[in-house]
Design an enzyme around this catalytic site. Structure first.
Site, mmCIF file in Angstrom:
data_model
loop_
_atom_site.group_PDB
_atom_site.id
_atom_site.type_symbol
_atom_site.label_atom_id
_atom_site.label_comp_id
_atom_site.label_asym_id
_atom_site.label_seq_id
_atom_site.Cartn_x
_atom_site.Cartn_y
_atom_site.Cartn_z
ATOM 1 N N HIS A 28 49.159 37.508 37.679
ATOM 2 C CA HIS A 28 47.697 37.618 37.795
ATOM 3 C C HIS A 28 47.025 36.559 36.933
ATOM 4 O O HIS A 28 46.924 36.686 35.718
ATOM 5 C CB HIS A 28 47.236 39.019 37.369
ATOM 6 C CG HIS A 28 45.802 39.306 37.726
ATOM 7 N ND1 HIS A 28 45.432 40.356 38.534
ATOM 8 C CD2 HIS A 28 44.650 38.670 37.416
ATOM 9 C CE1 HIS A 28 44.121 40.362 38.699
ATOM 10 N NE2 HIS A 28 43.615 39.335 38.008
ATOM 11 N N GLU A 219 39.303 47.893 37.156
ATOM 12 C CA GLU A 219 38.871 46.976 36.103
ATOM 13 C C GLU A 219 37.381 47.242 35.818
ATOM 14 O O GLU A 219 37.044 47.719 34.752
ATOM 15 C CB GLU A 219 39.085 45.513 36.526
ATOM 16 C CG GLU A 219 38.637 44.508 35.471
ATOM 17 C CD GLU A 219 38.558 43.075 36.003
ATOM 18 O OE1 GLU A 219 38.498 42.877 37.232
ATOM 19 O OE2 GLU A 219 38.524 42.143 35.165
HETATM 20 ZN ZN LIG Z 1 41.556 38.862 37.850
#
Ligand SMILES: [Zn+2]
Length: 415
Positions: A28, A219
């Site tokens: 990522h 997130e």
């Molecule tokens: Zn990201």
């Protein structure tokens, strides 16, 4: 990891060199978040893009300070300047090439770099031309690294932006460019308010064509977003996914927990208590843990954007709608080790090297300092990442072998 060891082990440049030399797998990382500051300055001069500063050190500091401000507006401003200088095939090629060289210097042997080609079309590129330009840069960078004795493979994950309405078109471009190094599809951009459900057509298209999907989820939004990533996206991995901890409920009271922690020798960290005895899981957390769906955890980035619930607060309130949970502001407050100790498939990633002023090596150093990570812990998270790569099985097996071989020849720290 030895349960009692929480003292820092890595204090000097030699140890950083040792960590940098370990073979790493990075799942990522954003291309437009990882430019060299000097490259931003040079490309901006070429295309007439105005930057806040043209001095390298000052610009680098501006990027990290803006990203650190906990203001989403300032955080997004930083990407205006990187995306703003990546609008030609030559610029994309250069940035991709340097990305690979820098990744190799960080010890990465396989990486999957993500970016949203739809953001780079204003100067006349189309989706395919943009993807091809990045691929040319990647191949050149792999060759540069090989010339220096470092074998690295980098693949592309193509993102569609959640707030835009062209995700089906982007998904089609991702599928038809598999032969140009595209291995996956992602939804990036504002998670809150732009659910995966809005992109059902694109996600169905990826599923029908068996293109791997990892979605940013958990997130900027919580458990429901993760649920959607699994249901709508059939996500094989979760981008961040750190807010899966909002689906945990603490079994014990604060007092009982504190008492248990106090009785552990040399331990001041909740995450060192046998975690499964302390928390019960909701159905989403249990599914993600039990299915070993990999979490692409990015600790430094999470601390900047208030994305990681503080470990000491986790599970204290109801399982969902955990709005009273405080955010981790220090690395030691991040739930990365709690997630590992609960059995989640945790991988470690930088997210945005430039904005978060980080790297795989820096994340590993912080894990060593703050959680006492040792060689076997680094090996463990790296093997999970290798096994979770969007590669065919034989290539994943090769990757695992290379990781094991790298660790077997790497000198012990301090030796
Ligand atoms: Zn990201």
């Amino acid at each position: 990891m030895s349960a009692q060891v929480v003292t820092p082990l890595f204090d000097n440049a030699y140890d950083e060199g040792w960590i940098a030399s370990l073979p790493k797998v990075c799942l990522h990382d954003h291309l437009d978040g990882s430019l060299r500051p000097q490259t931003v300055i040079e490309l901006a001069a070429e295309v007439g893009h105005e930057l806040p500063y043209t001095d390298q050190a000052r610009l680098e500091r501006w990027f990290s300070e803006a990203a650190d401000s906990r203001s989403l507006a300032r955080y997004l401003q930083t990407f205006e300047h990187t995306v703003g200088v990546m609008r030609t095939a030559e610029a994309l090629e250069r940035v991709a090439r340097e990305y690979v060289v820098d990744a190799a210097a960080d010890g990465i042997i396989h990486g999957e770099v993500r970016w949203a080609p739809e953001q780079h079309l204003s100067e006349g590129l189309d989706l395919d031309a943009a993807i091809h330009a990045v691929e040319r840069g990647i191949v050149a960078g792999e060759s540069d690294a090989a010339d220096r004795g470092h074998i690295i493979s980098i693949r592309q994950i193509v993102c569609a932006m959640r707030q835009n309405d062209c995700s089906l078109e982007v998904a089609r471009a991702a599928v038809r460019n598999r032969s140009s190094g595209v291995v996956g599809f992602d939804l990036a951009g504002p998670e809150l308010g732009f659910s995966a459900e809005l992109h059902r057509e694109a996600l169905d298209y990826c599923a029908r064509h068996f293109l791997q999907v990892t979605l940013h989820a958990g997130e900027a939004d919580g458990v429901e977003s993760i649920r959607q990533a699994l249901h709508e996206g059939r996500a094989a991995r979760l981008g961040h996914g750190v807010r899966i901890v909002e689906d945990l409920t603490r079994r014990q009271s604060h007092a009982a927990l504190a008492d248990n922690v106090a009785r552990l020798p040399h331990s001041h960290d909740v995450s060192l208590v046998p975690a499964t005895s302390l928390y019960s899981m909701g159905e989403v957390a249990a599914w993600v843990r039990d299915r070993r769906i990999p979490l692409e955890i990015c600790p430094c980035s999470n601390l900047q954007t208030d994305a990681a619930p503080r470990v000491s607060d986790i599970g204290a309130t109801a399982r969902t709608g955990n709005s009273s949970t405080g955010w981790a502001r220090e690395y030691r407050e991040h739930p990365v080790e709690l997630l590992r100790s609960l059995g989640f498939a945790v991988t470690i990633n930088p997210d945005n090297r430039l904005m978060s002023r980080t790297s795989m090596t820096r994340e590993f150093l912080k894990l060593a300092h703050e959680f006492g990570y040792e060689r076997e812990d680094f090996l463990s998270v790296t093997l999970i990442a290798a096994e979770s790569a969007f590669l065919p099985l034989d290539e994943r097996n090769d990757l695992v072998d290379r990781v094991l071989a790298g660790y077997s020849t790497s000198p012990e720290v301090g030796s």
